[in-house]
Structure formats: structure tokens, C-alpha cells
Write a protein that holds these residues in place. Structure first.
Motif, PDB file in Angstrom:
ATOM      1  N   ASN A 154     -48.931 -29.018  59.103  1.00  0.00           N
ATOM      2  CA  ASN A 154     -48.361 -27.709  58.804  1.00  0.00           C
ATOM      3  C   ASN A 154     -47.394 -27.278  59.898  1.00  0.00           C
ATOM      4  O   ASN A 154     -46.291 -26.799  59.615  1.00  0.00           O
ATOM      5  CB  ASN A 154     -49.470 -26.673  58.618  1.00  0.00           C
ATOM      6  N   PHE A 155     -47.759 -27.491  61.151  1.00  0.00           N
ATOM      7  CA  PHE A 155     -46.860 -27.120  62.243  1.00  0.00           C
ATOM      8  C   PHE A 155     -45.639 -28.034  62.298  1.00  0.00           C
ATOM      9  O   PHE A 155     -44.537 -27.582  62.585  1.00  0.00           O
ATOM     10  CB  PHE A 155     -47.592 -27.109  63.587  1.00  0.00           C
ATOM     11  N   HIS A 165     -59.543 -19.578  63.032  1.00  0.00           N
ATOM     12  CA  HIS A 165     -58.718 -20.777  63.189  1.00  0.00           C
ATOM     13  C   HIS A 165     -57.544 -20.577  64.163  1.00  0.00           C
ATOM     14  O   HIS A 165     -56.831 -21.518  64.469  1.00  0.00           O
ATOM     15  CB  HIS A 165     -58.196 -21.173  61.802  1.00  0.00           C
ATOM     16  N   VAL A 166     -57.365 -19.383  64.683  1.00  0.00           N
ATOM     17  CA  VAL A 166     -56.202 -19.073  65.528  1.00  0.00           C
ATOM     18  C   VAL A 166     -56.165 -19.938  66.788  1.00  0.00           C
ATOM     19  O   VAL A 166     -55.116 -20.458  67.158  1.00  0.00           O
ATOM     20  CB  VAL A 166     -56.162 -17.570  65.891  1.00  0.00           C
ATOM     21  N   MET A 167     -57.310 -20.141  67.431  1.00  0.00           N
ATOM     22  CA  MET A 167     -57.314 -20.897  68.682  1.00  0.00           C
ATOM     23  C   MET A 167     -56.854 -22.338  68.473  1.00  0.00           C
ATOM     24  O   MET A 167     -55.975 -22.830  69.189  1.00  0.00           O
ATOM     25  CB  MET A 167     -58.701 -20.904  69.313  1.00  0.00           C
ATOM     26  N   ARG A 168     -57.420 -23.032  67.491  1.00  0.00           N
ATOM     27  CA  ARG A 168     -57.042 -24.429  67.268  1.00  0.00           C
ATOM     28  C   ARG A 168     -55.599 -24.531  66.791  1.00  0.00           C
ATOM     29  O   ARG A 168     -54.858 -25.430  67.194  1.00  0.00           O
ATOM     30  CB  ARG A 168     -57.988 -25.097  66.273  1.00  0.00           C
ATOM     31  N   ALA A 169     -55.175 -23.592  65.962  1.00  0.00           N
ATOM     32  CA  ALA A 169     -53.782 -23.594  65.503  1.00  0.00           C
ATOM     33  C   ALA A 169     -52.832 -23.395  66.686  1.00  0.00           C
ATOM     34  O   ALA A 169     -51.767 -24.017  66.749  1.00  0.00           O
ATOM     35  CB  ALA A 169     -53.577 -22.518  64.450  1.00  0.00           C
ATOM     36  N   SER A 170     -53.216 -22.562  67.634  1.00  0.00           N
ATOM     37  CA  SER A 170     -52.392 -22.361  68.832  1.00  0.00           C
ATOM     38  C   SER A 170     -52.272 -23.646  69.647  1.00  0.00           C
ATOM     39  O   SER A 170     -51.211 -23.948  70.202  1.00  0.00           O
ATOM     40  CB  SER A 170     -52.981 -21.256  69.705  1.00  0.00           C
ATOM     41  N   LEU A 171     -53.361 -24.408  69.725  1.00  0.00           N
ATOM     42  CA  LEU A 171     -53.315 -25.689  70.432  1.00  0.00           C
ATOM     43  C   LEU A 171     -52.308 -26.624  69.773  1.00  0.00           C
ATOM     44  O   LEU A 171     -51.527 -27.304  70.454  1.00  0.00           O
ATOM     45  CB  LEU A 171     -54.701 -26.345  70.440  1.00  0.00           C
ATOM     46  N   TYR A 172     -52.304 -26.678  68.441  1.00  0.00           N
ATOM     47  CA  TYR A 172     -51.361 -27.540  67.730  1.00  0.00           C
ATOM     48  C   TYR A 172     -49.926 -27.056  67.901  1.00  0.00           C
ATOM     49  O   TYR A 172     -49.007 -27.870  68.013  1.00  0.00           O
ATOM     50  CB  TYR A 172     -51.711 -27.627  66.244  1.00  0.00           C
ATOM     51  N   SER A 173     -49.716 -25.745  67.925  1.00  0.00           N
ATOM     52  CA  SER A 173     -48.345 -25.255  68.098  1.00  0.00           C
ATOM     53  C   SER A 173     -47.798 -25.660  69.466  1.00  0.00           C
ATOM     54  O   SER A 173     -46.638 -26.034  69.597  1.00  0.00           O
ATOM     55  CB  SER A 173     -48.276 -23.740  67.909  1.00  0.00           C
ATOM     56  N   LYS A 174     -48.638 -25.606  70.474  1.00  0.00           N
ATOM     57  CA  LYS A 174     -48.214 -26.046  71.813  1.00  0.00           C
ATOM     58  C   LYS A 174     -47.952 -27.542  71.835  1.00  0.00           C
ATOM     59  O   LYS A 174     -47.032 -28.017  72.500  1.00  0.00           O
ATOM     60  CB  LYS A 174     -49.265 -25.668  72.843  1.00  0.00           C
ATOM     61  N   ARG A 175     -48.759 -28.310  71.110  1.00  0.00           N
ATOM     62  CA  ARG A 175     -48.597 -29.773  71.083  1.00  0.00           C
ATOM     63  C   ARG A 175     -47.226 -30.170  70.536  1.00  0.00           C
ATOM     64  O   ARG A 175     -46.635 -31.150  70.982  1.00  0.00           O
ATOM     65  CB  ARG A 175     -49.694 -30.414  70.246  1.00  0.00           C
ATOM     66  N   GLY A 219     -63.482 -29.529  64.879  1.00  0.00           N
ATOM     67  CA  GLY A 219     -62.038 -29.718  65.002  1.00  0.00           C
ATOM     68  C   GLY A 219     -61.572 -29.704  66.445  1.00  0.00           C
ATOM     69  O   GLY A 219     -60.706 -30.499  66.843  1.00  0.00           O
ATOM     70  N   ILE A 220     -62.145 -28.836  67.259  1.00  0.00           N
ATOM     71  CA  ILE A 220     -61.763 -28.770  68.674  1.00  0.00           C
ATOM     72  C   ILE A 220     -62.285 -29.999  69.418  1.00  0.00           C
ATOM     73  O   ILE A 220     -61.583 -30.565  70.263  1.00  0.00           O
ATOM     74  CB  ILE A 220     -62.239 -27.453  69.311  1.00  0.00           C
ATOM     75  N   LEU A 221     -63.493 -30.449  69.079  1.00  0.00           N
ATOM     76  CA  LEU A 221     -63.985 -31.700  69.676  1.00  0.00           C
ATOM     77  C   LEU A 221     -63.066 -32.859  69.312  1.00  0.00           C
ATOM     78  O   LEU A 221     -62.793 -33.733  70.132  1.00  0.00           O
ATOM     79  CB  LEU A 221     -65.412 -31.995  69.208  1.00  0.00           C
ATOM     80  N   SER A 222     -62.582 -32.867  68.089  1.00  0.00           N
ATOM     81  CA  SER A 222     -61.659 -33.911  67.643  1.00  0.00           C
ATOM     82  C   SER A 222     -60.323 -33.809  68.379  1.00  0.00           C
ATOM     83  O   SER A 222     -59.729 -34.818  68.747  1.00  0.00           O
ATOM     84  CB  SER A 222     -61.446 -33.805  66.139  1.00  0.00           C
ATOM     85  N   TYR A 223     -59.847 -32.581  68.592  1.00  0.00           N
ATOM     86  CA  TYR A 223     -58.586 -32.367  69.313  1.00  0.00           C
ATOM     87  C   TYR A 223     -58.687 -32.959  70.719  1.00  0.00           C
ATOM     88  O   TYR A 223     -57.760 -33.572  71.220  1.00  0.00           O
ATOM     89  CB  TYR A 223     -58.276 -30.875  69.369  1.00  0.00           C
TER      90      TYR A 223
END
Length: 120
Positions: A27-28, A58-68, A95-99
Motif C-alpha cells: 500500500n505504501f 495499525h498506525v504504529m506499524r504503518a508508520s514503520l513502513y512509511s519510514k522504510r 506483524g511487528i515481530l515480523s517487521y
């Protein structure tokens, strides 16, 4: 999410929809293409300011992906029904463990190593 953004006062012309992705990272990636194309078409320079909408859990994990992918983005979380929240939080935890899968794997190996050798 579009409906939620409209409810909180975001103008329709400021909303860019992406509907091809199968997960948050895709999505990102797809959104980045659309956002940059719209940004350049509007004649802007520099980095766009991005606000993304997702479920509140879901905001925290989505923020991690946006930075990635190299975006400095802010997230806004839409409310989640209470009956769905426990399942959603477990999913986010996984999901965060997977990240952070490499760190997670190393911690599990160290823990297993210590448990084995400290048992003797």
C-alpha cells in the motif's frame, strides 16, 4: 478510510486512494507512486507532507513502513470496534515481530541457548 477522512473534515481533493495493494507495505509502495505523481503534476517541489489513515491499532506499524520507503508521514487512526480489538492487537503484535524478524530470531536463539546451558 476515505469515509472516515471525509467525516473528520479532510477535503475530497486532498485524498488519494490506492486500491491495488494486498498488504500495508505494498500500500505504501503504490501510494508513493501516486502521491509523487500528483505532487509533480501540481508543480510542487521538495517532499510532500503526507497524512495517512488506517485503523487506530495499525498506525504504529504503518508508520514503520512509511519510514522504510522514505516518507515522513503522519498517521491518523480511525476507531476500531471493541469486539475486534483483541484480535487486531494480536495481529499487530505478530506483524511487528515480523517487521523486526531478524532481531526476533536472534533473541529467540539467544534465549534458547541460555535456557539450554543454564539448565545444567
Amino acid at each position: 478510510m476515505r469515509k472516515y477522512l471525509l467525516e473528520v473534515g479532510v477535503p475530497t481533493e486532498k485524498i488519494i486512494l490506492e486500491d491495488q495493494s494486498r498488504n500495508t507495505f505494498e500500500n505504501f509502495m503504490f501510494s508513493k507512486e501516486k502521491i509523487l505523481a500528483d505532487w509533480e503534476k501540481s508543480g510542487h517541489t521538495g517532499q510532500p507532507q503526507i497524512l495517512f489513515a488506517t485503523s487506530n491499532y495499525h498506525v504504529m506499524r504503518a508508520s514503520l513502513y512509511s519510514k522504510r520507503i522514505g516518507f515522513s508521514a503522519q498517521g491518523i487512526g480511525a476507531p476500531t470496534s471493541l469486539y475486534f480489538l483483541p484480535t487486531a492487537l494480536i495481529r499487530e503484535y505478530i506483524g511487528i515481530l515480523s517487521y523486526y524478524r531478524l532481531i526476533t530470531f536472534l533473541l529467540l536463539v539467544v534465549e534458547a541457548f541460555l535456557a539450554y546451558f543454564l539448565a545444567f
